[in-house]
Design a protein around this motif. Sequence first.
Motif, PDB file in Angstrom:
ATOM      1  N   GLU A   1       3.893   5.703  -5.697  1.00 15.61           N
ATOM      2  CA  GLU A   1       3.794   5.478  -6.931  1.00 15.61           C
ATOM      3  C   GLU A   1       2.649   6.833  -7.462  1.00 15.61           C
ATOM      4  O   GLU A   1       3.119   7.370  -8.498  1.00 15.61           O
ATOM      5  CB  GLU A   1       3.494   4.076  -7.758  1.00 15.61           C
ATOM      6  N   PHE A   2       1.660   6.633  -6.868  1.00 16.94           N
ATOM      7  CA  PHE A   2       0.703   7.648  -6.944  1.00 16.94           C
ATOM      8  C   PHE A   2       1.160   8.941  -6.985  1.00 16.94           C
ATOM      9  O   PHE A   2       0.645   9.839  -7.778  1.00 16.94           O
ATOM     10  CB  PHE A   2      -0.705   7.353  -5.991  1.00 16.94           C
ATOM     11  N   LYS A   3       1.775   9.218  -5.661  1.00 15.32           N
ATOM     12  CA  LYS A   3       2.307  10.637  -5.595  1.00 15.32           C
ATOM     13  C   LYS A   3       3.599  11.054  -6.806  1.00 15.32           C
ATOM     14  O   LYS A   3       3.229  12.076  -7.179  1.00 15.32           O
ATOM     15  CB  LYS A   3       3.057  10.713  -4.102  1.00 15.32           C
ATOM     16  N   ASP A   4       4.057   9.968  -6.978  1.00 12.49           N
ATOM     17  CA  ASP A   4       5.068  10.167  -8.274  1.00 12.49           C
ATOM     18  C   ASP A   4       4.242  10.622  -9.377  1.00 12.49           C
ATOM     19  O   ASP A   4       4.801  11.432 -10.192  1.00 12.49           O
ATOM     20  CB  ASP A   4       6.001   9.175  -8.550  1.00 12.49           C
ATOM     21  N   THR A   5       3.366   9.912  -9.629  1.00 11.87           N
ATOM     22  CA  THR A   5       2.454  10.125 -11.040  1.00 11.87           C
ATOM     23  C   THR A   5       1.823  11.499 -10.746  1.00 11.87           C
ATOM     24  O   THR A   5       1.759  12.253 -11.730  1.00 11.87           O
ATOM     25  CB  THR A   5       1.550   9.048 -11.162  1.00 11.87           C
ATOM     26  N   SER A   6       1.106  11.757  -9.699  1.00  7.55           N
ATOM     27  CA  SER A   6       0.592  13.013  -9.449  1.00  7.55           C
ATOM     28  C   SER A   6       1.323  14.290  -9.666  1.00  7.55           C
ATOM     29  O   SER A   6       1.112  15.266 -10.324  1.00  7.55           O
ATOM     30  CB  SER A   6      -0.284  13.142  -8.064  1.00  7.55           C
ATOM     31  N   THR A   7       2.759  13.913  -9.083  1.00  8.74           N
ATOM     32  CA  THR A   7       3.668  15.266  -9.221  1.00  8.74           C
ATOM     33  C   THR A   7       3.984  15.251 -10.510  1.00  8.74           C
ATOM     34  O   THR A   7       3.996  16.476 -10.821  1.00  8.74           O
ATOM     35  CB  THR A   7       4.910  14.586  -8.375  1.00  8.74           C
ATOM     36  N   LYS A   8       4.089  14.161 -11.232  1.00  8.89           N
ATOM     37  CA  LYS A   8       4.492  14.273 -12.991  1.00  8.89           C
ATOM     38  C   LYS A   8       3.390  14.862 -13.617  1.00  8.89           C
ATOM     39  O   LYS A   8       3.613  16.004 -14.315  1.00  8.89           O
ATOM     40  CB  LYS A   8       4.820  13.002 -13.445  1.00  8.89           C
ATOM     41  N   HIS A   9       2.099  14.623 -13.251  1.00  5.78           N
ATOM     42  CA  HIS A   9       1.046  15.451 -13.909  1.00  5.78           C
ATOM     43  C   HIS A   9       0.922  16.776 -13.503  1.00  5.78           C
ATOM     44  O   HIS A   9       0.749  17.497 -14.326  1.00  5.78           O
ATOM     45  CB  HIS A   9      -0.370  14.766 -13.575  1.00  5.78           C
ATOM     46  N   GLU A  10       1.326  17.176 -12.216  1.00  2.00           N
ATOM     47  CA  GLU A  10       1.149  18.319 -11.843  1.00  2.00           C
ATOM     48  C   GLU A  10       2.270  19.221 -12.484  1.00  2.00           C
ATOM     49  O   GLU A  10       2.234  20.279 -12.838  1.00  2.00           O
ATOM     50  CB  GLU A  10       1.263  18.604 -10.216  1.00  2.00           C
TER      51      GLU A  10
ATOM     52  N   ALA B   1       0.795  -1.371  -0.104  1.00  5.88           N
ATOM     53  CA  ALA B   1       0.001  -0.013   0.019  1.00  5.88           C
ATOM     54  C   ALA B   1       0.975   1.278   0.054  1.00  5.88           C
ATOM     55  O   ALA B   1       0.681   2.046  -0.722  1.00  5.88           O
ATOM     56  CB  ALA B   1      -0.755   0.071   1.225  1.00  5.88           C
ATOM     57  N   GLU B   2       1.826   1.168   0.835  1.00  9.03           N
ATOM     58  CA  GLU B   2       2.921   2.332   0.763  1.00  9.03           C
ATOM     59  C   GLU B   2       3.327   2.572  -0.547  1.00  9.03           C
ATOM     60  O   GLU B   2       3.660   3.813  -1.116  1.00  9.03           O
ATOM     61  CB  GLU B   2       3.764   2.298   1.857  1.00  9.03           C
ATOM     62  N   GLU B   3       3.911   1.555  -1.202  1.00  5.15           N
ATOM     63  CA  GLU B   3       4.510   1.506  -2.568  1.00  5.15           C
ATOM     64  C   GLU B   3       3.439   2.184  -3.397  1.00  5.15           C
ATOM     65  O   GLU B   3       3.996   3.078  -4.345  1.00  5.15           O
ATOM     66  CB  GLU B   3       5.044   0.182  -2.923  1.00  5.15           C
ATOM     67  N   ALA B   4       2.131   1.807  -3.468  1.00  5.93           N
ATOM     68  CA  ALA B   4       1.440   2.211  -4.419  1.00  5.93           C
ATOM     69  C   ALA B   4       1.130   3.556  -4.026  1.00  5.93           C
ATOM     70  O   ALA B   4       0.941   4.440  -5.091  1.00  5.93           O
ATOM     71  CB  ALA B   4       0.035   1.274  -4.101  1.00  5.93           C
ATOM     72  N   LEU B   5       1.266   4.085  -2.707  1.00  4.64           N
ATOM     73  CA  LEU B   5       0.991   5.553  -2.483  1.00  4.64           C
ATOM     74  C   LEU B   5       2.147   6.356  -3.233  1.00  4.64           C
ATOM     75  O   LEU B   5       1.842   7.497  -3.698  1.00  4.64           O
ATOM     76  CB  LEU B   5       0.916   5.446  -1.020  1.00  4.64           C
TER      77      LEU B   5
END
Length: 116
Positions: free
Chosen positions: A39-48, A33-37
């Motif tokens: 990855e989500f943050k990294d992806t969100s940051t990239k989109h931002e 779950a932490e790894e998924a979180l």
Amino acid sequence: LLRQEEFLKVASRTQESFLEGLSKDERQATLKAEEALREFKDTSTKHEKDATLQAEEALRVVNAASAAELATVKESNAAELATFKDSSAAALATVRESSASDLATIRESSASDLAT
């Protein structure tokens, strides 16, 4: 920066203590779950970042268009001002010539009147 490092150390120790109290399956599920979180943050940051770059590029385009429009308006105003100055100078010269002619006529008429 030092406070962030201290916070991360405390958070890491807290997480380790928490994980020790879990079963093996719960630990693996928590880590996944932490790894998924992350990855989500990294992806969100990239989109931002992408959205920010796109917004900055759009702003640059708008600024360039505004600058070009401003330059056009300035050129147009300068041309209009030059035309106005030329026509004003011509009108002033005409008024001066007319006034000089009228003054000469008045002087001649006054001289003639005085002579009579």
